[in-house]
Design a protein around this motif. Structure first.
Motif, PDB file in Angstrom:
ATOM      1  N   TYR A  92       0.812  -1.219   0.000  1.00 50.22           N
ATOM      2  CA  TYR A  92       0.000   0.000   0.000  1.00 50.22           C
ATOM      3  C   TYR A  92       0.847   1.273   0.000  1.00 50.22           C
ATOM      4  O   TYR A  92       0.328   2.377   0.162  1.00 50.22           O
ATOM      5  CB  TYR A  92      -0.942  -0.005   1.209  1.00 50.22           C
ATOM      6  CG  TYR A  92      -1.830  -1.227   1.239  1.00 50.22           C
ATOM      7  CD1 TYR A  92      -2.978  -1.300   0.449  1.00 50.22           C
ATOM      8  CD2 TYR A  92      -1.504  -2.328   2.040  1.00 50.22           C
ATOM      9  CE1 TYR A  92      -3.785  -2.428   0.455  1.00 50.22           C
ATOM     10  CE2 TYR A  92      -2.297  -3.456   2.053  1.00 50.22           C
ATOM     11  CZ  TYR A  92      -3.433  -3.504   1.258  1.00 50.22           C
ATOM     12  OH  TYR A  92      -4.225  -4.626   1.255  1.00 50.22           O
ATOM     13  N   ALA A  93       2.138   1.126  -0.182  1.00 49.15           N
ATOM     14  CA  ALA A  93       3.032   2.289  -0.184  1.00 49.15           C
ATOM     15  C   ALA A  93       2.783   3.163  -1.413  1.00 49.15           C
ATOM     16  O   ALA A  93       2.478   2.655  -2.505  1.00 49.15           O
ATOM     17  CB  ALA A  93       4.480   1.829  -0.156  1.00 49.15           C
ATOM     18  N   SER A  94       2.938   4.457  -1.228  1.00 52.00           N
ATOM     19  CA  SER A  94       2.793   5.400  -2.338  1.00 52.00           C
ATOM     20  C   SER A  94       3.992   5.297  -3.272  1.00 52.00           C
ATOM     21  O   SER A  94       5.027   4.720  -2.915  1.00 52.00           O
ATOM     22  CB  SER A  94       2.688   6.825  -1.802  1.00 52.00           C
ATOM     23  OG  SER A  94       3.899   7.198  -1.163  1.00 52.00           O
ATOM     24  N   VAL A  95       3.861   5.874  -4.454  1.00 53.01           N
ATOM     25  CA  VAL A  95       4.959   5.882  -5.415  1.00 53.01           C
ATOM     26  C   VAL A  95       6.176   6.565  -4.814  1.00 53.01           C
ATOM     27  O   VAL A  95       7.316   6.102  -4.963  1.00 53.01           O
ATOM     28  CB  VAL A  95       4.535   6.583  -6.729  1.00 53.01           C
ATOM     29  CG1 VAL A  95       5.732   6.719  -7.662  1.00 53.01           C
ATOM     30  CG2 VAL A  95       3.416   5.812  -7.403  1.00 53.01           C
ATOM     31  N   GLU A  96       5.936   7.660  -4.107  1.00 51.65           N
ATOM     32  CA  GLU A  96       7.035   8.399  -3.478  1.00 51.65           C
ATOM     33  C   GLU A  96       7.742   7.540  -2.419  1.00 51.65           C
ATOM     34  O   GLU A  96       8.965   7.536  -2.321  1.00 51.65           O
ATOM     35  CB  GLU A  96       6.508   9.685  -2.821  1.00 51.65           C
ATOM     36  CG  GLU A  96       6.006  10.739  -3.797  1.00 51.65           C
ATOM     37  CD  GLU A  96       4.628  10.402  -4.350  1.00 51.65           C
ATOM     38  OE1 GLU A  96       4.263  10.968  -5.411  1.00 51.65           O
ATOM     39  OE2 GLU A  96       3.906   9.574  -3.733  1.00 51.65           O
ATOM     40  N   LYS A  97       6.930   6.825  -1.626  1.00 52.60           N
ATOM     41  CA  LYS A  97       7.495   5.974  -0.584  1.00 52.60           C
ATOM     42  C   LYS A  97       8.329   4.848  -1.206  1.00 52.60           C
ATOM     43  O   LYS A  97       9.426   4.535  -0.721  1.00 52.60           O
ATOM     44  CB  LYS A  97       6.369   5.380   0.267  1.00 52.60           C
ATOM     45  CG  LYS A  97       6.827   4.454   1.379  1.00 52.60           C
ATOM     46  CD  LYS A  97       7.571   5.201   2.472  1.00 52.60           C
ATOM     47  CE  LYS A  97       7.852   4.305   3.666  1.00 52.60           C
ATOM     48  NZ  LYS A  97       8.613   5.010   4.716  1.00 52.60           N
ATOM     49  N   ILE A  98       7.833   4.265  -2.270  1.00 51.15           N
ATOM     50  CA  ILE A  98       8.563   3.194  -2.947  1.00 51.15           C
ATOM     51  C   ILE A  98       9.904   3.703  -3.464  1.00 51.15           C
ATOM     52  O   ILE A  98      10.953   3.080  -3.259  1.00 51.15           O
ATOM     53  CB  ILE A  98       7.726   2.611  -4.104  1.00 51.15           C
ATOM     54  CG1 ILE A  98       6.501   1.877  -3.550  1.00 51.15           C
ATOM     55  CG2 ILE A  98       8.562   1.660  -4.964  1.00 51.15           C
ATOM     56  CD1 ILE A  98       5.522   1.425  -4.612  1.00 51.15           C
ATOM     57  N   GLN A  99       9.873   4.850  -4.119  1.00 54.07           N
ATOM     58  CA  GLN A  99      11.108   5.427  -4.661  1.00 54.07           C
ATOM     59  C   GLN A  99      12.104   5.730  -3.541  1.00 54.07           C
ATOM     60  O   GLN A  99      13.309   5.499  -3.677  1.00 54.07           O
ATOM     61  CB  GLN A  99      10.788   6.691  -5.459  1.00 54.07           C
ATOM     62  CG  GLN A  99      10.068   6.406  -6.767  1.00 54.07           C
ATOM     63  CD  GLN A  99       9.660   7.683  -7.490  1.00 54.07           C
ATOM     64  OE1 GLN A  99       9.645   8.780  -6.894  1.00 54.07           O
ATOM     65  NE2 GLN A  99       9.317   7.567  -8.765  1.00 54.07           N
ATOM     66  N   GLN A 100      11.563   6.251  -2.444  1.00 55.21           N
ATOM     67  CA  GLN A 100      12.427   6.586  -1.300  1.00 55.21           C
ATOM     68  C   GLN A 100      13.102   5.332  -0.744  1.00 55.21           C
ATOM     69  O   GLN A 100      14.308   5.323  -0.479  1.00 55.21           O
ATOM     70  CB  GLN A 100      11.592   7.261  -0.211  1.00 55.21           C
ATOM     71  CG  GLN A 100      12.391   7.617   1.041  1.00 55.21           C
ATOM     72  CD  GLN A 100      11.493   7.880   2.228  1.00 55.21           C
ATOM     73  OE1 GLN A 100      10.562   7.113   2.501  1.00 55.21           O
ATOM     74  NE2 GLN A 100      11.759   8.976   2.932  1.00 55.21           N
ATOM     75  N   GLN A 101      12.334   4.260  -0.563  1.00 48.97           N
ATOM     76  CA  GLN A 101      12.871   3.034   0.011  1.00 48.97           C
ATOM     77  C   GLN A 101      13.872   2.355  -0.926  1.00 48.97           C
ATOM     78  O   GLN A 101      14.928   1.888  -0.498  1.00 48.97           O
ATOM     79  CB  GLN A 101      11.731   2.065   0.353  1.00 48.97           C
ATOM     80  CG  GLN A 101      10.876   2.499   1.534  1.00 48.97           C
ATOM     81  CD  GLN A 101      11.678   2.572   2.819  1.00 48.97           C
ATOM     82  OE1 GLN A 101      12.419   1.664   3.179  1.00 48.97           O
ATOM     83  NE2 GLN A 101      11.556   3.684   3.534  1.00 48.97           N
ATOM     84  N   VAL A 102      13.544   2.313  -2.209  1.00 48.03           N
ATOM     85  CA  VAL A 102      14.431   1.675  -3.178  1.00 48.03           C
ATOM     86  C   VAL A 102      15.754   2.421  -3.280  1.00 48.03           C
ATOM     87  O   VAL A 102      16.829   1.827  -3.382  1.00 48.03           O
ATOM     88  CB  VAL A 102      13.754   1.577  -4.564  1.00 48.03           C
ATOM     89  CG1 VAL A 102      14.754   1.131  -5.631  1.00 48.03           C
ATOM     90  CG2 VAL A 102      12.579   0.616  -4.512  1.00 48.03           C
ATOM     91  N   SER A 103      15.680   3.757  -3.240  1.00 51.76           N
ATOM     92  CA  SER A 103      16.895   4.564  -3.382  1.00 51.76           C
ATOM     93  C   SER A 103      17.846   4.380  -2.196  1.00 51.76           C
ATOM     94  O   SER A 103      19.052   4.566  -2.327  1.00 51.76           O
ATOM     95  CB  SER A 103      16.550   6.046  -3.543  1.00 51.76           C
ATOM     96  OG  SER A 103      15.941   6.543  -2.359  1.00 51.76           O
ATOM     97  N   LYS A 104      17.309   4.010  -1.036  1.00 50.66           N
ATOM     98  CA  LYS A 104      18.153   3.819   0.151  1.00 50.66           C
ATOM     99  C   LYS A 104      19.101   2.634  -0.019  1.00 50.66           C
ATOM    100  O   LYS A 104      20.242   2.672   0.451  1.00 50.66           O
ATOM    101  CB  LYS A 104      17.275   3.591   1.398  1.00 50.66           C
ATOM    102  CG  LYS A 104      16.613   4.854   1.927  1.00 50.66           C
ATOM    103  CD  LYS A 104      15.816   4.535   3.183  1.00 50.66           C
ATOM    104  CE  LYS A 104      15.176   5.792   3.763  1.00 50.66           C
ATOM    105  NZ  LYS A 104      14.381   5.480   4.980  1.00 50.66           N
TER     106      LYS A 104
END
Length: 357
Positions: A92-104
């Motif tokens: 249920y993560a937002s697109v922004e949240k997904i991008q943030q987590q992947v970039s880490k």
């Protein structure tokens, strides 16, 4: 952070909704006194025990999860937190949240886990080495094995007993995941804890002549005091006339279940070491012993036979805990949690490589 309750439990503050209530609901479901679901009952073995919620009298609106302190029984606990799974974001993560987590940590999808931090006690310096999440995120496919092996190093030697015991614990958790399709876990971690202090009885051979009427060959003692360090065994030049001293690092304490007895002296060149399994309490102890033959000056292979090539079942004696923690992103499912399974298998492979090498 985690707080300590006077009764010995730890307190984890409930996160803001929806994460906090979701984690609380997870614990309530698993530890429901009326629970008769065999999958959830089995899962309890791999979690910290849950004692409900708690609020301080001075701040009744602050809610904490009251949990078992997994480190409590250890004198010098070595601790590592490893996030498991190919995704650190939930469905249920937002697109922004997904991008943030992947970039880490872009590598997480490929290797299936991320070291979030570790704290390792070094016997040699009587101090802790601490690594934070930036350390884990700096690890690559090429360096992740060496990066994780730091957690199992006492400052003297690699604690292969702890590595082996950790693998066995993770395999049990993997077995549970392979048999359940109820829950999927995201951004959840494994907490590793083992005893880092020196509590074993040291085995001293300093007054034992290992070669009858001969000294140990000079080539063995050349190159400084410390000759070799294999699985917590340190052989150093002790006296003249070919005598040596072998001190067994106290990190062996929990692995070999040791010993309330140290090896006693035998006649000059002959020592024997016999390890008995005391079935009544499953304690391994040593009696007066190391190999029922003359060591002929070649002590290292003989010591390795005793301590390095112990039967696999003895490795279970290592005092190690591996528990699942952090359940703010656990969701109902009707399929296997393939991402978590993938991460567990890869982590086992890395640990096995550490053990083999």
């Amino acid at each position: 952070g985690i707080l300590q309750h006077p009764d010995g439990t730890v307190l984890k503050q409930l996160q803001p909704p929806p994460r906090g209530p979701r984690e609380q609901e997870f614990y309530n479901k698993v530890y429901d006194p009326d629970c008769c679901d065999s999958i959830l009952l089995e899962l309890r073995k791999y979690l910290p025990k849950y004692f409900g919620v708690w609020s301080p009298p001075t701040a009744p609106n602050d809610t904490y999860l009251k949990l078992e302190d997994v480190t409590r029984k250890f004198n010098k606990p070595c601790i590592m937190d490893v996030k498991i799974g190919q995704k650190s974001y939930d469905p249920y993560a937002s697109v922004e949240k997904i991008q943030q987590q992947v970039s880490k940590y872009p590598l997480m999808e490929e290797i299936g886990f991320l070291v979030l931090g570790m704290r390792v006690y070094h016997v040699s310096s009587d101090s802790y080495e601490t690594q934070n999440q930036h350390y884990g995120r700096s690890l690559t496919k090429e360096t992740v094995k060496d990066g994780i092996s730091k957690f199992f190093h006492s400052g003297y030697c690699l604690r292969k007993d702890v590595v082996a015991a950790s693998i066995q614990k993770i395999e049990k958790i993997l077995e549970w995941f392979e048999g359940q399709t109820q829950l999927n876990f995201y951004a959840s971690s494994l907490l590793f804890v083992y005893e880092g202090s020196c509590q074993a009885t040291a085995v001293r051979l300093s007054d034992v002549t290992l070669v009858e009427k001969r000294g140990v060959p000079k080539r063995v003692l050349s190159g400084g005091d410390v000759l070799e360090c294999n699985n917590n065994i340190h052989v150093i030049n002790s006296t003249e006339n070919g005598k040596i001293e072998a001190s067994v690092s106290k990190g062996l304490s929990k692995f070999y279940a040791l010993h309330k007895k140290s090896c006693s002296k035998r006649h000059h060149s002959q020592l024997s070491l016999k390890v008995e399994n005391l079935e009544q309490d499953n304690v391994w102890k040593s009696s007066t012993c190391i190999a029922q033959e003359h060591l002929n000056g070649n002590v290292l292979p003989q010591l390795e036979k005793v301590f390095y090539h112990m039967p696999a079942e003895t490795k279970e004696s290592a005092n190690v805990e591996v528990r699942m923690i952090d359940f703010a992103h656990v969701f109902p499912s009707n399929t296997k949690d393939e991402g978590y399974i993938y991460g567990l298998k890869n982590l086992i492979t890395v640990l096995q490589n550490i053990l083999d090498n």
